[in-house]
Enzyme design. Sequence first.
Site, PDB file in Angstrom:
ATOM      1  N   CYS A 169      14.747  10.081   5.119  1.00 50.04           N
ATOM      2  CA  CYS A 169      14.795   9.680   6.529  1.00 50.04           C
ATOM      3  C   CYS A 169      16.177   9.909   7.115  1.00 50.04           C
ATOM      4  O   CYS A 169      16.329  10.555   8.143  1.00 50.04           O
ATOM      5  CB  CYS A 169      14.384   8.222   6.656  1.00 50.04           C
ATOM      6  N   GLU A 181      10.696   1.272   9.983  1.00 51.76           N
ATOM      7  CA  GLU A 181      11.736   2.258   9.615  1.00 51.76           C
ATOM      8  C   GLU A 181      11.089   3.626   9.773  1.00 51.76           C
ATOM      9  O   GLU A 181      10.250   4.012   8.967  1.00 51.76           O
ATOM     10  CB  GLU A 181      12.196   2.032   8.165  1.00 51.76           C
ATOM     11  N   LYS A 219       0.847  -1.205   0.000  1.00 52.99           N
ATOM     12  CA  LYS A 219       0.000   0.000   0.000  1.00 52.99           C
ATOM     13  C   LYS A 219       0.878   1.250   0.000  1.00 52.99           C
ATOM     14  O   LYS A 219       1.602   1.505   0.944  1.00 52.99           O
ATOM     15  CB  LYS A 219      -0.883   0.049   1.247  1.00 52.99           C
ATOM     16  N   GLU A 246      12.168  16.621  13.609  1.00 54.10           N
ATOM     17  CA  GLU A 246      12.540  16.321  12.230  1.00 54.10           C
ATOM     18  C   GLU A 246      11.859  17.328  11.292  1.00 54.10           C
ATOM     19  O   GLU A 246      10.634  17.382  11.215  1.00 54.10           O
ATOM     20  CB  GLU A 246      12.067  14.906  11.885  1.00 54.10           C
TER      21      GLU A 246
HETATM   22  P1  NAD Z   1       3.399   8.755   7.390  1.00 54.76           P
HETATM   23  O1  NAD Z   1       3.697   8.071   8.678  1.00 54.76           O
HETATM   24  O2  NAD Z   1       2.480   9.904   7.388  1.00 54.76           O
HETATM   25  O3  NAD Z   1       2.800   7.720   6.328  1.00 54.76           O
HETATM   26  C1  NAD Z   1       3.478   6.533   5.977  1.00 54.76           C
HETATM   27  C2  NAD Z   1       2.473   5.513   5.456  1.00 54.76           C
HETATM   28  O4  NAD Z   1       1.619   5.097   6.530  1.00 54.76           O
HETATM   29  C3  NAD Z   1       1.544   6.020   4.355  1.00 54.76           C
HETATM   30  O5  NAD Z   1       1.374   4.999   3.392  1.00 54.76           O
HETATM   31  C4  NAD Z   1       0.256   6.291   5.100  1.00 54.76           C
HETATM   32  O6  NAD Z   1      -0.883   6.239   4.265  1.00 54.76           O
HETATM   33  C5  NAD Z   1       0.272   5.150   6.083  1.00 54.76           C
HETATM   34  N1  NAD Z   1      -0.589   5.316   7.264  1.00 54.76           N
HETATM   35  C6  NAD Z   1      -1.013   6.470   7.831  1.00 54.76           C
HETATM   36  N2  NAD Z   1      -1.754   6.189   8.930  1.00 54.76           N
HETATM   37  C7  NAD Z   1      -1.790   4.853   9.061  1.00 54.76           C
HETATM   38  C8  NAD Z   1      -2.395   3.960  10.000  1.00 54.76           C
HETATM   39  N3  NAD Z   1      -3.103   4.407  11.045  1.00 54.76           N
HETATM   40  N4  NAD Z   1      -2.216   2.638   9.843  1.00 54.76           N
HETATM   41  C9  NAD Z   1      -1.485   2.163   8.802  1.00 54.76           C
HETATM   42  N5  NAD Z   1      -0.906   2.954   7.870  1.00 54.76           N
HETATM   43  C10 NAD Z   1      -1.047   4.283   8.006  1.00 54.76           C
HETATM   44  O7  NAD Z   1       4.835   9.143   6.814  1.00 54.76           O
HETATM   45  P2  NAD Z   1       5.166  10.027   5.519  1.00 54.76           P
HETATM   46  O8  NAD Z   1       4.855  11.462   5.841  1.00 54.76           O
HETATM   47  O9  NAD Z   1       4.578   9.400   4.314  1.00 54.76           O
HETATM   48  O10 NAD Z   1       6.761   9.842   5.420  1.00 54.76           O
HETATM   49  C11 NAD Z   1       7.670  10.676   6.064  1.00 54.76           C
HETATM   50  C12 NAD Z   1       8.242  10.016   7.304  1.00 54.76           C
HETATM   51  O11 NAD Z   1       8.794   8.754   6.958  1.00 54.76           O
HETATM   52  C13 NAD Z   1       9.386  10.796   7.915  1.00 54.76           C
HETATM   53  O12 NAD Z   1       9.256  10.810   9.323  1.00 54.76           O
HETATM   54  C14 NAD Z   1      10.620  10.002   7.521  1.00 54.76           C
HETATM   55  O13 NAD Z   1      11.733  10.158   8.366  1.00 54.76           O
HETATM   56  C15 NAD Z   1      10.089   8.605   7.551  1.00 54.76           C
HETATM   57  N6  NAD Z   1      10.917   7.719   6.736  1.00 54.76           N
HETATM   58  C16 NAD Z   1      11.713   6.800   7.378  1.00 54.76           C
HETATM   59  C17 NAD Z   1      12.558   5.982   6.631  1.00 54.76           C
HETATM   60  C18 NAD Z   1      13.473   4.990   7.304  1.00 54.76           C
HETATM   61  O14 NAD Z   1      14.017   4.156   6.608  1.00 54.76           O
HETATM   62  N7  NAD Z   1      13.647   5.049   8.607  1.00 54.76           N
HETATM   63  C19 NAD Z   1      12.575   6.092   5.241  1.00 54.76           C
HETATM   64  C20 NAD Z   1      11.738   7.033   4.628  1.00 54.76           C
HETATM   65  C21 NAD Z   1      10.909   7.837   5.390  1.00 54.76           C
END
Ligand code: NAD
Length: 468
Positions: A277, A243, A170, A374
């Site tokens: 990230c 992650e 997803k 962040e």
């Molecule tokens: P987000 O947490 O808003 O969303 C990530 C995913 O989770 C999306 O697909 C979203 O639709 C889904 N989601 C949202 N609510 C959910 C729920 N209740 N249950 C299940 N899924 C749900 O993150 P974002 O804004 O898309 O990405 C940015 C963040 O991701 C930053 O904090 C970044 O540091 C982190 N990130 C971490 C890594 C790593 O490897 N550690 C890599 C890339 C991004």
Amino acid sequence: MKKYAMTIGGRSVNASDHFEVLNPANGEVVGLAPKTTAADVDRAVAAARAAFPAWSAKPSAERAAACNAMADALKANAEELAQLLTREQGKPLSGLGSRFELGGAEGWTRYTASIDLPVEVIQHDDNAWIEVHHKPVGVVGSITPWNWPLMIAIWHVVPAIRAGNCVVLKPSPYTPLSTLRMGEILAAVLPPGVLNIVSDGPEAGPAMTSHPGIGKISFTGSTATGRKVMSSAAETLKRLTLELGGNDAGIVLPGCDPAKIAEGLFWGAFINNGQTCAALKRLYVHDSLYDATCEALVAFAKTVPVGDGLDEKNLLGPIQNRMQFDKVSGMVDAARAAGARILTGGVAPNGPGFFYPITLIADATEGMDIVDREQFGPALPIIRYSNVEDAIARANASENGLGGSIWSSDPKQARALASRLESGTAWINKHGDIRPDVPFGGVKASGIGVEFARQGLEENTVIQVIHQ
Ligand code: NAD
């Protein structure tokens, strides 16, 4: 306007409802993504479960060949996917942008095809026969963010499939189209049901994390959502790889040459407009070279063209979405109001799109949001320090622990200090250098588990001991 479809059980599945996906460079609609319901998730999980017995029983070499076929398909369709990725994500085609992301996706897929988890023998003799087998979990659910949508999908999907699992993927609602299209391309070279791609919708993520038919969730996203995922997955005791967010510190030690390290510092922080990230998000610079480092960074920043990613001369594009734009600009404004000096940038241009200039902030300190939280955008706080022990303590005073870096002309001292950073990876004289053969993950609130390499593959398996 083109309507994109889900791929479930090897077939294209249309949704009854759709949502618009916007180009962050100009606000135009790129395409319509299917709105996925909990019933769609059920169908995708059922297709994955139906495919699992045959897929998991295949010899390892056959699954490796299938992963190489996925890499070939990525290569053959790279330009189409890169164009679509730029249009919905905003990152440029050039530089460390969409074509780079597609190249990474192919490279990770090929490397993952080449690794294996053979049976480990603990004892084979007249007294006992004890072996450790790595078996697939079953169905792996992959939930991805919007910053590197295709690369991160590949990081979840390929090791899962390589290890014998079937997948339901997803994407983020901000960047679903390139994932839906890539999924269609990849699913076509796999048996039906091995890879299923749904889209977003309010029910989709929670339906996956609580689904009794899913054995493991690979989640990449914010720490706040990671907590929800973990809590929702607890009821069915799913395996998890999380992650999550980072607030990586870099420490520049006395004795460095600012002119030599400026480019590495810059791209460590500004890759993908800082929406990465493990980007450098807090830069600690020793008093003795603080001003020179600020000057070298400003000089380098002025050489980097920012604009619409479809224009090949640009190396950075817009911020991906309105929420992120407001967050970054709000943090910069608050830092300025609290006494920080904006060395370059800091004011968004008028006009369409979520463009924000490369912003370097001097005299930033703890207590400012741009240091403590962040920012995930093109704004780097530069923090002055005078004592190395103090810099290490301040770098570690964060709930996050994804990456960190030491910048030094003394390799021995750099390694000693790197080992004291509370982070999953500590780089020396670089930041954010990840490879498919090197495990990667966060400590503290930056995550649980690792991806890549043998260790990442193992996370897509459960252990069974055969003991005679
Ligand atoms: P987000 O947490 O808003 O969303 C990530 C995913 O989770 C999306 O697909 C979203 O639709 C889904 N989601 C949202 N609510 C959910 C729920 N209740 N249950 C299940 N899924 C749900 O993150 P974002 O804004 O898309 O990405 C940015 C963040 O991701 C930053 O904090 C970044 O540091 C982190 N990130 C971490 C890594 C790593 O490897 N550690 C890599 C890339 C991004």
